[in-house]
Design an enzyme around this catalytic site. Sequence first.
Site, short mmCIF file in Angstrom:
data_model
loop_
_atom_site.label_atom_id
_atom_site.label_comp_id
_atom_site.label_asym_id
_atom_site.label_seq_id
_atom_site.Cartn_x
_atom_site.Cartn_y
_atom_site.Cartn_z
N GLU A 67 0.89 -1.30 0.00
CA GLU A 67 0.13 -0.07 0.17
C GLU A 67 0.80 1.31 0.18
OE1 GLU A 67 -3.67 -0.33 2.22
OE2 GLU A 67 -3.17 1.86 3.06
N PHE A 68 0.40 2.10 -0.74
CA PHE A 68 1.32 3.35 -0.83
C PHE A 68 0.18 4.65 -0.90
CE2 PHE A 68 3.66 0.41 -3.31
CZ PHE A 68 4.85 0.44 -3.15
N PRO A 71 1.54 11.24 -3.56
CA PRO A 71 2.86 12.10 -2.91
C PRO A 71 2.22 13.60 -3.08
CG PRO A 71 3.03 11.53 -5.34
CD PRO A 71 1.74 10.72 -4.83
N TYR A 178 -22.32 4.32 4.39
CA TYR A 178 -21.39 3.23 4.87
C TYR A 178 -20.67 2.66 3.42
CZ TYR A 178 -24.22 3.28 9.04
OH TYR A 178 -24.84 3.81 10.12
N GLU A 207 -15.63 2.97 15.74
CA GLU A 207 -16.87 3.69 15.81
C GLU A 207 -18.05 2.64 15.76
OE1 GLU A 207 -17.57 6.31 12.74
OE2 GLU A 207 -15.63 7.36 13.15
N SER A 488 21.59 -0.76 -28.18
CA SER A 488 21.95 -1.62 -28.75
C SER A 488 21.66 -3.12 -28.34
CB SER A 488 23.40 -1.53 -28.72
OG SER A 488 23.59 -1.78 -27.53
#
Lengths: 661, 661
Positions: A67-68, A71, A178, A207, A488
């Site tokens: 997970e990220f 930015p 929800y 909650e 190449s």
Amino acid sequence: MVNQVQRVDGSWQTCKSDSSGASNSGGESSKESSRCSTPLLDADRSDRLREKMRKRMESGDPWFSLEFFPPRTAGGAVNLISRFDRMGSGGPLFIDITWHPSGDPGSDKETSSMMIASTAVNYCGLESVLHLTCCNQSQEKITGYLAKAKQLGLKNIMALRGDPLGTDWEDEEEGFNYATDLVKHIRSEFDDYFDICVAGYPTGHPEAQSYEDDLKHLKEKVDAGADFIITQLFFRADTFLKFLRDCRAIGITCPILPGVFPIQGYQSLRQLVKLSKLEVPDEIMQVIEPIKDNDAAIRSYGIHQAVEMCRVLLDSGEVPGLHFYTLNREVATTEVLRQLGLWIEDPRRPLPWAVSANPKRKVEDVRPIFWASRPKSYIYRTQDWDDFPNGRWGNSSSPAFGELNDYYLFYLKSKSSKDALLKMWGEELTSEASVFEVFTSYITAQANRSGHKVMCLPWNDDALATETNLLKDELEKVNRRGVLTINSQPNINGKPSSDPIAGWGPAGGYVFQKAYLEFFTSSENVTALLKVLKKYEPRVNYHIVNVQGHNLTNAQDMQPNAVTWGIFPGREIVQPTVVDPVSFMYWKDEAFALWIEQWAKLYEDESPSRMIIKYIHDNYFLVNLVDNDFPLDSCLWQVLDDMFELLDAPPEPVGDGAVSE
Amino acid sequence: MVNQVQRVDGSWQTCKSDSSGASNSGGESSKESSRCSTPLLDADRSDRLREKMRKRMESGDPWFSLEFFPPRTAGGAVNLISRFDRMGSGGPLFIDITWHPSGDPGSDKETSSMMIASTAVNYCGLESVLHLTCCNQSQEKITGYLAKAKQLGLKNIMALRGDPLGTDWEDEEEGFNYATDLVKHIRSEFDDYFDICVAGYPTGHPEAQSYEDDLKHLKEKVDAGADFIITQLFFRADTFLKFLRDCRAIGITCPILPGVFPIQGYQSLRQLVKLSKLEVPDEIMQVIEPIKDNDAAIRSYGIHQAVEMCRVLLDSGEVPGLHFYTLNREVATTEVLRQLGLWIEDPRRPLPWAVSANPKRKVEDVRPIFWASRPKSYIYRTQDWDDFPNGRWGNSSSPAFGELNDYYLFYLKSKSSKDALLKMWGEELTSEASVFEVFTSYITAQANRSGHKVMCLPWNDDALATETNLLKDELEKVNRRGVLTINSQPNINGKPSSDPIAGWGPAGGYVFQKAYLEFFTSSENVTALLKVLKKYEPRVNYHIVNVQGHNLTNAQDMQPNAVTWGIFPGREIVQPTVVDPVSFMYWKDEAFALWIEQWAKLYEDESPSRMIIKYIHDNYFLVNLVDNDFPLDSCLWQVLDDMFELLDAPPEPVGDGAVSE
């Protein structure tokens, strides 16, 4: 392996032609028509995420996912995408990108959740899950985000409620209250297109009225159409395993992936715990408190703790895969995965180039060699194609490439700063020869005259490929004399597909290559080269073009030349790389532009350095050479030797006017 | 060879996708869209006749063409078509089929001009010109013939007036009075679809008012749209060369091909001369009259005379090609062509199998290997396909093959008589072993026990292919033991495309093959074979099927396996032969049916011989094996050795039930 095959009468004949050559688009399962579309080299490219999970579970092959978060700056985006490439090579089953409603997550900004996930899918070839939160959002807005995600090639959504903004949030009649509402909405608006993930809370949602009540909500989410569950982080394997058993007990049967958080620092732990309203167990706090100012020690402990916990989880036999909260960092997660033996050190390449995970590109298996070092640019410039070359390049439809005007998106910029580039490529150039030196330093990986290693060139954002390294001595020699090589490959006459350097594709096959060399060089050199090339007909094919498009070639009928191919058990031939005369003309625009955009513009207007690069841009030719005789030693070095010999010969008229217009 | 290539901007981008994969249909020139369709291996396959002529004239490469007339009997048709195959291998630029209004020439009869020309194009792969005469025909009738010719894939018409039927013929207002009318009609109704040839008379048409008047008519025919001229026969080179100069003088610029008639006998010469109202020059009559009862001497003189005359014609530098009136005979024309050096002794094969000349098949370059010895059957069963596999078999659309019910057209029958077949395959069979002997005799080319060489089998209408001969010893060994081979190829790891046995395709390339073996064998053998094959996973792919369609395979995802491919300078990979699991099921219907239709039915109903063949048909399996490891020595013989070893082992339960249903 013995398969019973159905009778041929009737059933096979129902498989009619769609005559399009391309197979069905979108993420729909292609099972029904698999006979009519071209078989894929790698079934993984067509399977949807839940299908990949099913297969991995069936074969008892545990996976990991990463997970990220998006930015904050464009520079951060460049770094994160490099991280995707590096961590992608370790073999995650998928990555996911979080969604932050306050950060304009659905926009076209290069830092938005939507664009980061799109980049991961399209350019990094990673199966990706985009988070989406629904609270305080209208149905129209959500549908818009989902449509956009689909249009960008995203196939998986993590459906979340999200935190209410402010404290005045109340249930809305018309909106989403929800995550269950969001799951239902996705299924009702997009049918089965998306794979849907939902969140599970091993200690209950903070909650929720009770742990049991929260489990009931989770069951509702799954019943509404979710395909798998990722849990909130936890600190004890038992916490997860109890939760897992409780889920199974109430009839939740889908995969449940534990969310693993390797502790990486004292502050980040405190912050995360506060946000997620979790309690850190005493046995962990007792270790951490005494070393809270020693980052290295904490990270080392975090790795140890995560590895221990993951081992218990995997050993339980009930955990098919591990999900890692990376906090956008590499070291800790990679180390945990290495210790667990889940990190793939030497990933098998399905094709010689990195494939895209966009479903519309899943049949793509041929590309021009020119973009070998710039695959993201190639994907970008072909993103609007309706179908992709498959089997043969010649079958490909439109050779129209995207324009260069949108070209300077963050992921096409150099990864290095202007300062770093000036150090590598020269604060001040004095002649063409100083440019030759830069190329030579890049090839040899030696420091240049000001003591800096040249780690990249405008046409190669990374160090020399391992394969190219085989040609290092020859490349150094010709670059010193102004044959400025940018691409190449050596010839290969049937190496096993498992070869660590040249290999790609399924096991048990053989891979082949024709020798290829691409370079910029002066028109004087080209005049001599053309004389020399007459001796090498029809062994060597060439294309020689300058920035104005003045083009010289001996390609027959403008046909493509396959320069990389593979033969595999029980398969048709795969030929993933071609030298295509038509797309070469699009590539040359890009190749010449890079002189100016990445190099010349480092210097003041009208400065001698800038004028030198400009002179090369205006006067040099871009040349590519293919040696068709792949079973023999490449003759391309001999061609260049002959050219140098001719140039070194006592002055006599060598030009035949072929190059002068 | 240095080509100047146009600028890429604009012009290339206009080449848009047609997304059909297939290129334009019909005989229209494909020049405009050549970039979008898959490049052809052999440009000759897409060029129309007049374009081929133009290229040959440009390169100063003289050609020859052959004229035939339709046969009177079905047996004659079988012979003529074999002759097409043999004379086609010498490399004629085209053949032409005459049109005889009294012989129902446009019908579907196997002996009609229309059907013979269609067979030459579709099944023999010969560029063909269909004659068509117009006098006493309604426009509707002619249009009907032309439409039918086009539909059958014919692309060239020789437009003739034809001889009036009876003597009461008069000019008609509405009908066709001259070949010019027919040329105009073809151009007006079919635009530029057909290439049109017209007849020239070197000594003037017998009914023309004068030589000059006849030349004027010829000019009218060309101006009306004819593409080239073939002349009536003549006996002196000077006659033709004067005519040619006279044609050029009045502005006829198209190719003019001399009609050459090698004298083959006294009677045929007299008859032809009478019909064409020509005079045989004295110098020829003086030679022929004395030897008029010596056929061999006359033929020998005829060859000599024709060679001498043709040399003068070719040496004039004004004759691009020679047209031969063969009278449906082979020897004289072939000998003349050999002496002239125009006969191609070792024709280059563009692909490993014989291509069809039907324009709708011009892009076809992949076929299943199963029909290797029965290419006409394959073409027949796929004649209704809308497009043909090109590049990959997987791209191919419908795998629906034509039914076997229409199967017994003349050109699919055995070339041998029932008597000859009984001599080869046994007047009386006593056991399965006597069938094994027939196969063994075919492989070894030795006489069978009744002293007759077995020159064909139901699956192979010709002697063993040169290539298969390489496998002779191994094949003999396994056939003796009841592995009844019907198709095989050795592995080849990169032989030059010019190899006299294995080579095909353009010069300078390399060809490859995976070892392939296909055979019938008993279910006992198959049970042992399946046990053995487990040791050869994944090296060996197999398909094993009985007449009921009970099928065993280890093919992955029913994908085709490329077993012949070639790598050529400046080209994409060509893979002309595949083992395709789907079409194998269609092939097995045909392969099993041949036991009954060609072999069992030679014998009386209920006779022991018939029952033996019937038993094999009902109980044997058809097996194909591919050794994927083409760089290594084939392991397929070892697989069979292992099978025999297992069968020879002391009795213990070897069956694993895989074969029993």
